[in-house]
Design an enzyme around this catalytic site. Structure first.
Site, PDB file in Angstrom:
ATOM      1  N   LYS A 117      18.169  57.898  32.350  1.00 28.40           N
ATOM      2  CA  LYS A 117      16.836  57.475  32.828  1.00 28.40           C
ATOM      3  C   LYS A 117      16.614  55.978  32.642  1.00 28.40           C
ATOM      4  O   LYS A 117      16.212  55.290  33.575  1.00 28.40           O
ATOM      5  CB  LYS A 117      15.751  58.247  32.052  1.00 28.40           C
ATOM      6  CG  LYS A 117      14.359  57.630  32.116  1.00 28.40           C
ATOM      7  CD  LYS A 117      13.339  58.439  31.358  1.00 28.40           C
ATOM      8  CE  LYS A 117      12.863  57.919  30.040  1.00 28.40           C
ATOM      9  NZ  LYS A 117      12.084  56.698  29.987  1.00 28.40           N
ATOM     10  N   ASN A 118      16.857  55.484  31.442  1.00 32.17           N
ATOM     11  CA  ASN A 118      16.473  54.097  31.171  1.00 32.17           C
ATOM     12  C   ASN A 118      17.410  53.088  31.833  1.00 32.17           C
ATOM     13  O   ASN A 118      17.040  51.931  32.018  1.00 32.17           O
ATOM     14  CB  ASN A 118      16.345  53.858  29.660  1.00 32.17           C
ATOM     15  CG  ASN A 118      15.104  54.563  29.114  1.00 32.17           C
ATOM     16  OD1 ASN A 118      14.213  54.944  29.875  1.00 32.17           O
ATOM     17  ND2 ASN A 118      15.050  54.755  27.803  1.00 32.17           N
ATOM     18  N   CYS A 165       4.755  55.883  27.372  1.00 29.32           N
ATOM     19  CA  CYS A 165       4.410  56.604  26.135  1.00 29.32           C
ATOM     20  C   CYS A 165       3.618  55.698  25.202  1.00 29.32           C
ATOM     21  O   CYS A 165       3.832  54.490  25.150  1.00 29.32           O
ATOM     22  CB  CYS A 165       5.684  57.071  25.432  1.00 29.32           C
ATOM     23  SG  CYS A 165       6.627  58.285  26.354  1.00 29.32           S
ATOM     24  N   ARG A 202       2.421  48.006  22.440  1.00 32.28           N
ATOM     25  CA  ARG A 202       3.690  47.783  23.155  1.00 32.28           C
ATOM     26  C   ARG A 202       3.610  46.424  23.842  1.00 32.28           C
ATOM     27  O   ARG A 202       3.449  46.339  25.060  1.00 32.28           O
ATOM     28  CB  ARG A 202       3.979  48.913  24.147  1.00 32.28           C
ATOM     29  CG  ARG A 202       4.240  50.243  23.466  1.00 32.28           C
ATOM     30  CD  ARG A 202       4.759  51.306  24.393  1.00 32.28           C
ATOM     31  NE  ARG A 202       6.146  51.091  24.795  1.00 32.28           N
ATOM     32  CZ  ARG A 202       6.861  51.988  25.500  1.00 32.28           C
ATOM     33  NH1 ARG A 202       6.307  53.125  25.875  1.00 32.28           N
ATOM     34  NH2 ARG A 202       8.104  51.740  25.819  1.00 32.28           N
ATOM     35  N   ASP A 224       5.269  40.126  24.887  1.00 31.89           N
ATOM     36  CA  ASP A 224       5.339  38.680  24.621  1.00 31.89           C
ATOM     37  C   ASP A 224       6.760  38.129  24.757  1.00 31.89           C
ATOM     38  O   ASP A 224       6.951  36.994  25.193  1.00 31.89           O
ATOM     39  CB  ASP A 224       4.791  38.376  23.216  1.00 31.89           C
ATOM     40  CG  ASP A 224       5.512  39.147  22.139  1.00 31.89           C
ATOM     41  OD1 ASP A 224       5.530  40.399  22.203  1.00 31.89           O
ATOM     42  OD2 ASP A 224       6.097  38.523  21.234  1.00 31.89           O
ATOM     43  N   ASP A 268      14.587  57.036  20.197  1.00 30.20           N
ATOM     44  CA  ASP A 268      14.279  58.089  21.176  1.00 30.20           C
ATOM     45  C   ASP A 268      14.862  59.444  20.769  1.00 30.20           C
ATOM     46  O   ASP A 268      14.674  60.436  21.486  1.00 30.20           O
ATOM     47  CB  ASP A 268      14.773  57.678  22.570  1.00 30.20           C
ATOM     48  CG  ASP A 268      13.989  56.494  23.123  1.00 30.20           C
ATOM     49  OD1 ASP A 268      12.895  56.205  22.595  1.00 30.20           O
ATOM     50  OD2 ASP A 268      14.472  55.847  24.069  1.00 30.20           O
ATOM     51  N   ARG A 323       8.752  63.607  33.033  1.00 30.94           N
ATOM     52  CA  ARG A 323       9.027  62.192  33.331  1.00 30.94           C
ATOM     53  C   ARG A 323      10.477  61.831  33.052  1.00 30.94           C
ATOM     54  O   ARG A 323      11.006  60.895  33.647  1.00 30.94           O
ATOM     55  CB  ARG A 323       8.133  61.304  32.449  1.00 30.94           C
ATOM     56  CG  ARG A 323       6.744  61.093  32.990  1.00 30.94           C
ATOM     57  CD  ARG A 323       5.991  60.048  32.159  1.00 30.94           C
ATOM     58  NE  ARG A 323       6.925  59.041  31.695  1.00 30.94           N
ATOM     59  CZ  ARG A 323       7.020  58.623  30.429  1.00 30.94           C
ATOM     60  NH1 ARG A 323       6.233  59.085  29.506  1.00 30.94           N
ATOM     61  NH2 ARG A 323       7.906  57.711  30.098  1.00 30.94           N
TER      62      ARG A 323
HETATM   63  N1  EPU Z   1       8.474  44.283  21.287  1.00 34.10           N
HETATM   64  C1  EPU Z   1       7.757  43.156  21.050  1.00 34.10           C
HETATM   65  N2  EPU Z   1       7.567  42.274  22.085  1.00 34.10           N
HETATM   66  C2  EPU Z   1       8.084  42.498  23.321  1.00 34.10           C
HETATM   67  C3  EPU Z   1       8.829  43.658  23.560  1.00 34.10           C
HETATM   68  C4  EPU Z   1       9.007  44.553  22.530  1.00 34.10           C
HETATM   69  O1  EPU Z   1       7.274  42.928  19.942  1.00 34.10           O
HETATM   70  O2  EPU Z   1       7.873  41.650  24.204  1.00 34.10           O
HETATM   71  C5  EPU Z   1       8.689  45.240  20.198  1.00 34.10           C
HETATM   72  C6  EPU Z   1       8.083  46.612  20.480  1.00 34.10           C
HETATM   73  O3  EPU Z   1       6.717  46.643  20.109  1.00 34.10           O
HETATM   74  C7  EPU Z   1       8.958  47.520  19.637  1.00 34.10           C
HETATM   75  C8  EPU Z   1      10.330  46.842  19.699  1.00 34.10           C
HETATM   76  O4  EPU Z   1      10.084  45.490  20.095  1.00 34.10           O
HETATM   77  O5  EPU Z   1       8.502  47.498  18.307  1.00 34.10           O
HETATM   78  C9  EPU Z   1      11.316  47.456  20.664  1.00 34.10           C
HETATM   79  O6  EPU Z   1      10.757  47.527  21.956  1.00 34.10           O
HETATM   80  P1  EPU Z   1      11.647  47.480  23.288  1.00 34.10           P
HETATM   81  O7  EPU Z   1      11.199  46.335  24.092  1.00 34.10           O
HETATM   82  O8  EPU Z   1      13.087  47.562  22.895  1.00 34.10           O
HETATM   83  O9  EPU Z   1      11.214  48.821  24.007  1.00 34.10           O
HETATM   84  P2  EPU Z   1      10.996  49.069  25.552  1.00 34.10           P
HETATM   85  O10 EPU Z   1      11.960  48.240  26.325  1.00 34.10           O
HETATM   86  O11 EPU Z   1       9.555  48.959  25.907  1.00 34.10           O
HETATM   87  C10 EPU Z   1      12.784  50.923  25.794  1.00 34.10           C
HETATM   88  C11 EPU Z   1      12.821  52.348  26.259  1.00 34.10           C
HETATM   89  C12 EPU Z   1      12.139  53.241  25.235  1.00 34.10           C
HETATM   90  C13 EPU Z   1      12.791  53.055  23.875  1.00 34.10           C
HETATM   91  C14 EPU Z   1      12.852  51.561  23.480  1.00 34.10           C
HETATM   92  C15 EPU Z   1      13.627  51.312  22.207  1.00 34.10           C
HETATM   93  C16 EPU Z   1      12.780  52.102  28.658  1.00 34.10           C
HETATM   94  C17 EPU Z   1      12.034  52.263  29.933  1.00 34.10           C
HETATM   95  N3  EPU Z   1      12.141  52.445  27.541  1.00 34.10           N
HETATM   96  O12 EPU Z   1      11.403  50.582  25.693  1.00 34.10           O
HETATM   97  O13 EPU Z   1      12.387  54.559  25.693  1.00 34.10           O
HETATM   98  O14 EPU Z   1      12.066  53.757  22.882  1.00 34.10           O
HETATM   99  O15 EPU Z   1      13.454  50.814  24.540  1.00 34.10           O
HETATM  100  O16 EPU Z   1      14.932  51.757  22.325  1.00 34.10           O
HETATM  101  O17 EPU Z   1      13.936  51.723  28.655  1.00 34.10           O
HETATM  102  C18 EPU Z   1      11.955  56.814  26.080  1.00 34.10           C
HETATM  103  O18 EPU Z   1      12.899  56.833  26.881  1.00 34.10           O
HETATM  104  O19 EPU Z   1      11.410  57.871  25.657  1.00 34.10           O
HETATM  105  C19 EPU Z   1      11.455  55.547  25.588  1.00 34.10           C
HETATM  106  C20 EPU Z   1      10.266  55.404  25.057  1.00 34.10           C
END
Ligand code: EPU
Length: 421
Positions: free
Chosen positions: A22-23, A117, A122, A125, A306, A398
């Site tokens: 998915k991701n 989610c 989230r 920045d 996850d 989803r």
């Molecule tokens: N973070 C920041 N600033 C940013 C971006 C992230 O502080 O600009 C922090 C977040 O708050 C968090 C950490 O960095 O504490 C990690 O966040 P990340 O950006 O890695 O998460 P994401 O890209 O929003 C993806 C997956 C999530 C998965 C996370 C961590 C997708 C669409 N989503 O989210 O997947 O939990 O990486 O591996 O790829 C899921 O599939 O169920 C899911 C939630």
């Protein structure tokens, strides 16, 4: 609104085939905006999040066909807008990849803040920091992100203050056709980061180092079309491994990359589960009791956040007391109150859950609070005594393709029913 009615207590036996990731899919489909030619993307999971991103791409002017076998044929030559602000954009997390994609394609983008989610804050920045380093002016107003450049994106060095999958992917997409070299330091190393880099390189990009914490992207003028197949889903595979361990029995999980699952299989072995790795499959067997373990979630190659809810569900029936620490998200234990309805003994203090193993869970009416929490509650229902009614299946839909069909194929007893109003 649908619910699962689950009759627990049946061991799982047989084989299951894992779908495409998915991701990786949601990132690759968004990145295809950069390609002004036909892309054929295979092994795309047919799940709600994919359908939503494809619909958003159609709204932007892309020609998109999704075949029943999970092959997507798309052509973004006629994409005619840099604005993605429909309701659909707000519904999903990965729509933020359109920022990088539209900036890369048009040098400007207007995209609604994403949904997805709820794990507490989230922020985006780090995405914005990267775009600004590459010459974009970015402002967030009225629920939208507005990003503009004077002469397109320009390569630069970006150091991520926090390891972020989303920011790494978004900056990589924006940098693919930027002028000059972009270097992302402290980059995320998840398998889907590597898969996206492979996809873009297949289409003519020049990206090196994906899978390490320094990624170098030399901008190219143009990408060409081609055919690419998405990697198997690490988290779906892990969910089946945990489900088989929870229910007992003997299951062959096929179409996996065992290396991507090392952190999960190592924990399962520690918990008295038998694991046999093959080239592209893993056999999981459990006959004895699950034993306690401590788990801490971390960016890849650490234990994936996850898989945290699923492993907590399994540890709730382990012998002894386990500790699970969530080190990626601030608030990813909302589902614990649901597990407690089924007799689990868990106390959460900040980022740590202390789990006193109980002999058995008992069926109860419960709900999914998010995607992976939904998978965890389903696993809990499958191993519980009696009947569990699991509501809010929209989260599970989803992210898991044909989840109940695959589980029923292994001998699980569950049926989907329409909820009464
Ligand atoms: N973070 C920041 N600033 C940013 C971006 C992230 O502080 O600009 C922090 C977040 O708050 C968090 C950490 O960095 O504490 C990690 O966040 P990340 O950006 O890695 O998460 P994401 O890209 O929003 C993806 C997956 C999530 C998965 C996370 C961590 C997708 C669409 N989503 O989210 O997947 O939990 O990486 O591996 O790829 C899921 O599939 O169920 C899911 C939630």
């Amino acid at each position: 609104m649908d619910k699962f009615v689950i009759t627990g207590g049946n061991p799982l036996h047989g084989e299951v085939i894992v779908s495409g990731a998915k991701n990786a899919a949601v990132a690759i489909l968004a990145a295809a905006v950069l390609v002004e030619d036909t892309c054929v993307i295979e092994n795309v999971p047919i799940i709600k999040d994919v359908k939503v991103i494809l619909e958003i791409l159609r709204q932007l002017g892309a020609e998109v066909q999704m075949q029943e076998n999970g092959t997507v044929v798309m052509n973004c030559s006629n994409l005619n807008t840099f604005e993605a602000t429909s309701d659909l954009v707000r519904k999903m997390r990965a729509s933020y990849y359109l920022l990088g994609a539209l900036l890369g394609r048009f040098g400007k983008a207007q995209v609604s803040l994403p949904g997805g989610c709820d794990f507490g804050g989230r922020p985006i920045d780090q995405h914005i920091k990267g775009f600004e380093a590459m010459g974009a002016m970015v402002k967030v107003e009225h629920g939208n992100v507005y990003a503009t450049t004077v002469e397109g994106m320009k390569g630069n060095s970006v150091y991520m203050d926090k390891v972020s999958v989303g920011a790494t992917i978004n900056i990589m997409i924006a940098a693919t056709k930027a002028q000059g070299m972009t270097i992302i330091e402290n980059a995320a190393k998840e398998p889907h980061v590597v898969d996206l880099a492979n996809f873009l390189n297949y289409m003519g990009a020049n990206i090196k180092g994906a899978g390490t914490d320094v990624i170098k992207i030399k901008g190219v003028d143009k990408l060409h079309g081609g055919t690419y197949s998405i990697i198997p889903d690490q988290i779906e595979a892990g969910t089946f491994l945990v489900a088989a361990a929870a229910c007992g029995g003997d299951v062959l999980v096929k179409n996996v990359i065992p290396k991507h699952l090392d952190a999960i299989t190592a924990k399962l072995v520690e918990m008295n589960v038998e694991i046999e790795e093959m080239d592209d499959a893993i056999r999981v067997k459990r006959s004895g009791k699950i034993t306690k373990a401590n788990v801490k979630t971390l960016p890849y190659p650490g234990f994936p956040t996850d898989m945290q809810p699923q492993i907590v569900a399994l540890l709730s029936v382990a012998e002894g007391t386990s500790m699970v620490t969530e080190d990626v998200w601030d608030n990813r234990f909302q589902y614990v109150s649901e597990l407690k309805r089924m007799g689990a003994q868990i106390s959460v203090n900040g980022k740590t859950a202390v789990i006193e193993g109980v002999g058995n869970l008992t069926g109860a009416p419960v709900r999914s609070t998010d995607l992976r929490a939904g998978a965890a509650m389903l696993i809990a229902g499958l191993m519980a005594k009696g009947t569990t009614e699991l509501q809010n299946l929209e989260h599970i839909d989803r992210g898991y393709e044909n989840f109940e069909q695959k589980l029923c194929g292994l001998g699980a007893q569950l049926v989907r029913e329409k909820m009464e109003e």
